[in-house]
Design a protein around this motif. Structure first.
Motif, PDB file in Angstrom:
ATOM      1  N   UNK A 197       0.838  -1.201   0.000  1.00 41.87           N
ATOM      2  CA  UNK A 197       0.000   0.000   0.000  1.00 41.87           C
ATOM      3  C   UNK A 197       0.877   1.257   0.000  1.00 41.87           C
ATOM      4  N   UNK A 198       0.428   2.324  -0.684  1.00 41.28           N
ATOM      5  CA  UNK A 198       1.230   3.554  -0.719  1.00 41.28           C
ATOM      6  C   UNK A 198       1.240   4.253   0.639  1.00 41.28           C
ATOM      7  N   UNK A 199       2.348   4.879   0.957  1.00 46.28           N
ATOM      8  CA  UNK A 199       2.481   5.614   2.201  1.00 46.28           C
ATOM      9  C   UNK A 199       2.218   7.092   1.912  1.00 46.28           C
TER      10      UNK A 199
END
Length: 161
Positions: A61-63
């Protein structure tokens, strides 16, 4: 009227726990529903986020944003709560109201990294002088409208407030 010795749970309220490994007739005998061999058949397994070598979901998942390693912990105080302490006589407003005065009055438990005043209404005390680290625009306006003043250190954060 029911007697104490006749008290019972409602039918279906409690469920008997499954006793695994008690013979093939129980349906959960021998391996006890754990399958055969391997890590998960043994006790002490801790592979919650592990996906068999595939990159785990929480790493895919993108931060977003920035989380500081050592964030400051502030005592955020609503000005109407300070007013309640002044009205009850617990907070003395003759001197400067700073973190030490707030701790002594029992408004806050400990100083932490500083005090921030928030809120925009409910403050009516006259000529109260505060020495805090930060105050919102609404809190500043409410305190100054009542005739008080707020002393804050000049930093980038408080310059725009």
């Amino acid at each position: 009227m029911t007697r104490l010795n006749e008290l019972r749970d409602n039918p279906g309220a409690s469920k008997k726990r499954v006793r695994v490994g008690r013979g093939i007739g129980s349906g959960v005998g021998k391996t006890g529903g754990r399958g055969q061999k391997g890590q998960t058949s043994r006790s002490g397994v801790a592979i919650n986020g592990f996906e068999g070598g595939q990159m785990p979901l929480h790493m895919r998942m993108p931060k977003r944003g920035f989380n500081p390693h050592n964030p400051k912990k502030w005592n955020q105080l609503r000005i109407d709560r300070i007013q309640a302490y002044i009205d009850s006589g617990k907070l003395d407003v003759k001197g400067v109201v700073d973190a030490d005065a707030l701790v002594n009055a029992g408004v806050i438990r400990r100083k932490l990294d500083g005090v921030r005043l928030i809120g925009s209404s409910g403050f009516t005390a006259k000529k109260v002088s505060f020495k805090v680290d930060y105050a919102t625009k609404g809190a500043l306006a409410a305190i100054e409208a009542a005739g008080g003043k707020v002393d804050m250190p000049k930093t980038e954060e408080t310059a725009d407030a």
